[in-house]
Enzyme design. Structure first.
Site, PDB file in Angstrom:
ATOM      1  CG  ASP A  44      -1.821   1.216   1.257  1.00 18.59           C
ATOM      2  OD1 ASP A  44      -2.933   1.105   0.712  1.00 18.59           O
ATOM      3  OD2 ASP A  44      -1.430   2.279   1.787  1.00 18.59           O
ATOM      4  CE1 TYR A  49       0.792   7.759   2.433  1.00 19.42           C
ATOM      5  CE2 TYR A  49       1.160   5.479   1.828  1.00 19.42           C
ATOM      6  CZ  TYR A  49       0.367   6.445   2.394  1.00 19.42           C
ATOM      7  OH  TYR A  49      -0.842   6.105   2.942  1.00 19.42           O
ATOM      8  CB  VAL A 228      11.331  -0.056   7.684  1.00 25.35           C
ATOM      9  CG1 VAL A 228      10.398   0.807   6.833  1.00 25.35           C
ATOM     10  CG2 VAL A 228      11.733   0.681   8.953  1.00 25.35           C
ATOM     11  NE  ARG A 232       9.061  -3.382  16.118  1.00 27.76           N
ATOM     12  CZ  ARG A 232       9.149  -2.141  16.564  1.00 27.76           C
ATOM     13  NH1 ARG A 232       9.008  -1.116  15.719  1.00 27.76           N
ATOM     14  NH2 ARG A 232       9.365  -1.902  17.834  1.00 27.76           N
ATOM     15  CB  ILE A 233       8.184  -7.188   7.959  1.00 24.52           C
ATOM     16  CG1 ILE A 233       8.336  -5.662   7.828  1.00 24.52           C
ATOM     17  CG2 ILE A 233       7.580  -7.794   6.689  1.00 24.52           C
ATOM     18  CD1 ILE A 233       9.339  -5.206   6.774  1.00 24.52           C
ATOM     19  CD  GLU A 235       5.780  -9.086  16.445  1.00 25.35           C
ATOM     20  OE1 GLU A 235       6.998  -8.834  16.528  1.00 25.35           O
ATOM     21  OE2 GLU A 235       4.927  -8.551  17.181  1.00 25.35           O
ATOM     22  CG  ASN A 236       3.517  -6.532  12.177  1.00 24.68           C
ATOM     23  OD1 ASN A 236       3.499  -6.874  13.361  1.00 24.68           O
ATOM     24  ND2 ASN A 236       3.963  -5.347  11.795  1.00 24.68           N
TER      25      ASN A 236
HETATM   26  P1  NAD Z   1       0.533   1.365  11.878  1.00 25.04           P
HETATM   27  O1  NAD Z   1      -0.672   1.406  12.722  1.00 25.04           O
HETATM   28  O2  NAD Z   1       0.699   0.292  10.876  1.00 25.04           O
HETATM   29  O3  NAD Z   1       1.770   1.407  12.880  1.00 25.04           O
HETATM   30  C1  NAD Z   1       3.077   1.352  12.423  1.00 25.04           C
HETATM   31  C2  NAD Z   1       4.040   1.547  13.574  1.00 25.04           C
HETATM   32  O4  NAD Z   1       3.808   0.570  14.592  1.00 25.04           O
HETATM   33  C3  NAD Z   1       5.483   1.327  13.127  1.00 25.04           C
HETATM   34  O5  NAD Z   1       6.031   2.522  12.626  1.00 25.04           O
HETATM   35  C4  NAD Z   1       6.141   0.876  14.412  1.00 25.04           C
HETATM   36  O6  NAD Z   1       6.456   1.973  15.207  1.00 25.04           O
HETATM   37  C5  NAD Z   1       5.043   0.088  15.077  1.00 25.04           C
HETATM   38  N1  NAD Z   1       5.086  -1.364  14.825  1.00 25.04           N
HETATM   39  C6  NAD Z   1       4.788  -2.027  13.674  1.00 25.04           C
HETATM   40  N2  NAD Z   1       4.873  -3.350  13.843  1.00 25.04           N
HETATM   41  C7  NAD Z   1       5.241  -3.537  15.131  1.00 25.04           C
HETATM   42  C8  NAD Z   1       5.483  -4.692  15.900  1.00 25.04           C
HETATM   43  N3  NAD Z   1       5.330  -5.922  15.412  1.00 25.04           N
HETATM   44  N4  NAD Z   1       5.871  -4.519  17.203  1.00 25.04           N
HETATM   45  C9  NAD Z   1       5.993  -3.291  17.721  1.00 25.04           C
HETATM   46  N5  NAD Z   1       5.767  -2.153  17.038  1.00 25.04           N
HETATM   47  C10 NAD Z   1       5.382  -2.278  15.753  1.00 25.04           C
HETATM   48  O7  NAD Z   1       0.677   2.816  11.209  1.00 25.04           O
HETATM   49  P2  NAD Z   1       0.592   3.534   9.826  1.00 25.04           P
HETATM   50  O8  NAD Z   1       1.852   3.478   9.092  1.00 25.04           O
HETATM   51  O9  NAD Z   1       0.009   4.862  10.147  1.00 25.04           O
HETATM   52  O10 NAD Z   1      -0.551   2.747   8.996  1.00 25.04           O
HETATM   53  C11 NAD Z   1      -0.268   1.651   8.163  1.00 25.04           C
HETATM   54  C12 NAD Z   1      -0.374   2.025   6.692  1.00 25.04           C
HETATM   55  O11 NAD Z   1      -1.660   2.562   6.407  1.00 25.04           O
HETATM   56  C13 NAD Z   1       0.573   3.140   6.231  1.00 25.04           C
HETATM   57  O12 NAD Z   1       1.912   2.721   6.112  1.00 25.04           O
HETATM   58  C14 NAD Z   1      -0.073   3.539   4.941  1.00 25.04           C
HETATM   59  O13 NAD Z   1       0.242   2.600   3.919  1.00 25.04           O
HETATM   60  C15 NAD Z   1      -1.553   3.473   5.315  1.00 25.04           C
HETATM   61  N6  NAD Z   1      -2.109   4.778   5.734  1.00 25.04           N
HETATM   62  C16 NAD Z   1      -3.088   5.328   4.958  1.00 25.04           C
HETATM   63  C17 NAD Z   1      -3.646   6.549   5.315  1.00 25.04           C
HETATM   64  C18 NAD Z   1      -4.730   7.119   4.474  1.00 25.04           C
HETATM   65  O14 NAD Z   1      -5.081   8.292   4.661  1.00 25.04           O
HETATM   66  N7  NAD Z   1      -5.286   6.383   3.541  1.00 25.04           N
HETATM   67  C19 NAD Z   1      -3.221   7.225   6.469  1.00 25.04           C
HETATM   68  C20 NAD Z   1      -2.223   6.634   7.241  1.00 25.04           C
HETATM   69  C21 NAD Z   1      -1.689   5.421   6.884  1.00 25.04           C
END
Ligand code: NAD
Length: 271
Positions: A44, A49, A228, A232-233, A235-236
């Site tokens: 995504d 970005y 990144v 974590r990638i 794990e998720n």
């Molecule tokens: P997210 O909720 O996915 O959180 C990401 C953060 O959580 C990471 O930066 C890290 O700090 C932490 N994290 C991730 N995996 C972890 C793990 N296993 N353990 C501990 N910490 C962990 O946040 P996001 O990036 O805001 O949202 C995900 C995606 O949604 C974005 O990258 C983007 O592609 C999309 N997005 C879209 C919009 C929109 O307006 N359409 C807005 C925001 C984000």
């Protein structure tokens, strides 16, 4: 379970990698390669970005064929306001180095959204997008597109997590079979401050992040967590080998408090 059948018949992977705030170079390329190795088949991105080149490079150099990866990008607000959605898509495709995206979204419901939606319908006819949809559209904005357009959006991508259940937007989407993708499903990292997720995770030998993402999936919501970091990638991505009980689902439901970590579309889109 791994795919969601959209209202246009296409199968969209329920798990994707989000790349917001991921740099336009090695960081994004590595993250996408690790995700594909871990079984993700969905990325995504968005023009805003600033990393579409890296996303394109990652897909061209991946061991998985482009056709097997679901690629989403979005038309940014200035391009919607200025009536440049078609040109913006062509530029995104050029940066991505591909001739189509699997899903093209209007990023926010800013003025010009109806004309921009019509441009997305043309992109679909031209084969530049296999599916088209919305992002951050609430009930009345969704209705406006339904009234003006001839194609029902396939997806609405909105902020969604245990603190923000978005009942009204989701019930509007359900009425029209519009799938929901959760952005910030991990509450931008704030899930770590909520002890319940880790407590529940202990029962399943899963982490707090896996519990939050699984809760989304069991609510029929597509997730695009961002990281990144390779561990974590991975794990998720391990979400399809356990199931939260009804009691655990309900306990997480009770955390709802209408709390946003990102902008409120009603204010942001008016700017
Ligand atoms: P997210 O909720 O996915 O959180 C990401 C953060 O959580 C990471 O930066 C890290 O700090 C932490 N994290 C991730 N995996 C972890 C793990 N296993 N353990 C501990 N910490 C962990 O946040 P996001 O990036 O805001 O949202 C995900 C995606 O949604 C974005 O990258 C983007 O592609 C999309 N997005 C879209 C919009 C929109 O307006 N359409 C807005 C925001 C984000």
């Amino acid at each position: 379970m791994k795919n969601y059948q959209l209202n246009n018949g296409l199968q969209m992977p329920r798990l994707g990698l989000g790349v917001w705030q991921s740099e336009n170079g090695k960081e994004t390329i590595d993250a996408i390669h690790w995700a594909l190795e871990a079984g993700y088949r969905h990325v995504d991105t968005a023009k805003i970005y600033g990393n579409e080149e890296a996303v394109g490079k990652a897909l061209r150099t991946a061991s998985v064929p482009r056709a097997d990866v679901w690629l989403t990008t979005k038309i940014w607000n200035d391009d919607i306001r200025e009536g440049r959605a078609s040109e913006a898509l062509d530029k995104s495709l050029e940066r991505l180095g591909t001739d189509y995206v699997d899903l093209l979204l209007l990023h926010w419901p800013v003025p010009g959204r109806v004309e921009a939606w019509q441009a997305l319908e043309r992109a679909l006819e031209q084969g530049k997008a296999r599916s088209i949809g919305l992002s951050n559209f609430l009930e009345s904005d969704i209705q406006e597109v339904l009234d003006a357009g001839s194609i029902v959006p396939a997806v609405n991508q909105i902020e969604y997590h245990p603190y923000l259940a978005q009942a009204d937007a989701i019930s509007k989407c359900d009425e029209h079979d519009i799938a929901i993708t959760a952005w910030s499903p991990l509450m931008q990292g704030n899930f770590l401050k909520e002890p319940l997720f880790a407590q529940i995770g202990e029962r399943y030998d899963k982490t707090a992040a896996q519990v939050v993402l699984r809760w989304c999936l069991q609510n029929d919501i597509i997730v695009i967590p961002k990281s990144v970091h390779r561990s974590r990638i991975v794990e998720n991505g391990q979400l399809f080998d356990f199931e939260l009980s009804e009691d655990d689902m309900r306990a997480i439901d009770e955390l709802e408090r209408g709390k946003r970590f990102g902008p409120d579309p009603r204010e942001f889109a008016a700017k």
